[in-house]
Design a protein around this motif. Sequence first.
Motif, mmCIF file in Angstrom:
data_model
loop_
_atom_site.group_PDB
_atom_site.id
_atom_site.type_symbol
_atom_site.label_atom_id
_atom_site.label_comp_id
_atom_site.label_asym_id
_atom_site.label_seq_id
_atom_site.Cartn_x
_atom_site.Cartn_y
_atom_site.Cartn_z
ATOM 1 N N ASN A 95 0.802 -1.222 0.000
ATOM 2 C CA ASN A 95 0.000 0.000 0.000
ATOM 3 C C ASN A 95 0.838 1.277 0.000
ATOM 4 N N HIS A 96 2.100 1.160 -0.350
ATOM 5 C CA HIS A 96 2.987 2.317 -0.481
ATOM 6 C C HIS A 96 3.116 3.098 0.812
ATOM 7 N N LEU A 97 3.120 2.398 1.932
ATOM 8 C CA LEU A 97 3.317 3.054 3.204
ATOM 9 C C LEU A 97 4.795 3.041 3.555
ATOM 10 N N GLY A 98 5.206 3.985 4.374
ATOM 11 C CA GLY A 98 6.590 4.048 4.804
ATOM 12 C C GLY A 98 6.785 3.351 6.134
ATOM 13 N N VAL A 99 7.991 2.884 6.368
ATOM 14 C CA VAL A 99 8.317 2.257 7.643
ATOM 15 C C VAL A 99 9.798 2.471 7.933
ATOM 16 N N GLU B 48 8.946 7.386 13.494
ATOM 17 C CA GLU B 48 7.676 6.774 13.092
ATOM 18 C C GLU B 48 7.124 7.532 11.894
ATOM 19 N N TRP B 49 6.867 6.832 10.816
ATOM 20 C CA TRP B 49 6.273 7.429 9.616
ATOM 21 C C TRP B 49 4.787 7.650 9.863
ATOM 22 N N PRO B 63 -1.293 2.921 9.293
ATOM 23 C CA PRO B 63 -2.533 2.300 9.788
ATOM 24 C C PRO B 63 -2.774 2.513 11.282
ATOM 25 N N SER B 64 -1.710 2.608 12.061
ATOM 26 C CA SER B 64 -1.873 2.777 13.505
ATOM 27 C C SER B 64 -2.394 4.165 13.879
#
Lengths: 109, 122
Positions: A95-99, B48-49, B63-64
């Motif tokens: 989902n093209h999220l960053g981490v 934290e992104w 999502p969090s």
Amino acid sequence: SSELTQDPAVSVALGQTVRITCQGDSLRSYYASWYQQKPGQAPVLVIYGKNNRPSGIPDRFSGSSSGNTASLTITGAQAEDEADYYCNSRDSSGNHLGVFGGGTKLTVL
Amino acid sequence: QVQLQESGPGLVKPSQTLSLTCTVSGGSISSGSYYWSWIRQPAGKGLEWIGRIYTSGSTNYNPSLKSRVTISVDTSKNQFSLKLSSVTAADTAVYYCAREDSGSYFFYLDPWGQGTLVTVSS
């Protein structure tokens, strides 16, 4: 919990070579980027893509990747390299999220 | 070169909404194919992104935090903003804005703003 795993702390003798690693499933599909953060300062990008250094970053910093592991190598560590290092990439959801990884505290002895 | 600067209240009461703005200078927020991102860091902890926005208004959120986060962009002011609702002490952190460049196989954040400390306390 982070989807990218880093060792909490690593040490290196002055002038020696150190490798900081980052593990995660998403690294099989995406290159990691690496950031250096010194106390009280914003993170600074040091490596991105396959092995690219932004302007002004010394060439003793390099990056590599194999399977689910990305590595940041400092060849000939200097006292000023003592800092926290974070890896960053996409998450594994698609989902093209960053981490971010949890960070590695590098001590130069 | 492009520079980013965060601004907003340094103190927010619990249950209220945290609002921050990131002003982009040295270039247009609409130029290039960049996303504009928010990241936070509690004291002594990791990064934290939070999320990102494209100038079209397309967003992606952690999502969090998704149920409480809104990121918006104002191209006329060369700014983008973060709103985080129903804050608690756990939202106390240094908040950074950054520009994201990404492609099929890479993703990175550069440059970053200097960060702004937001404390949630009554």
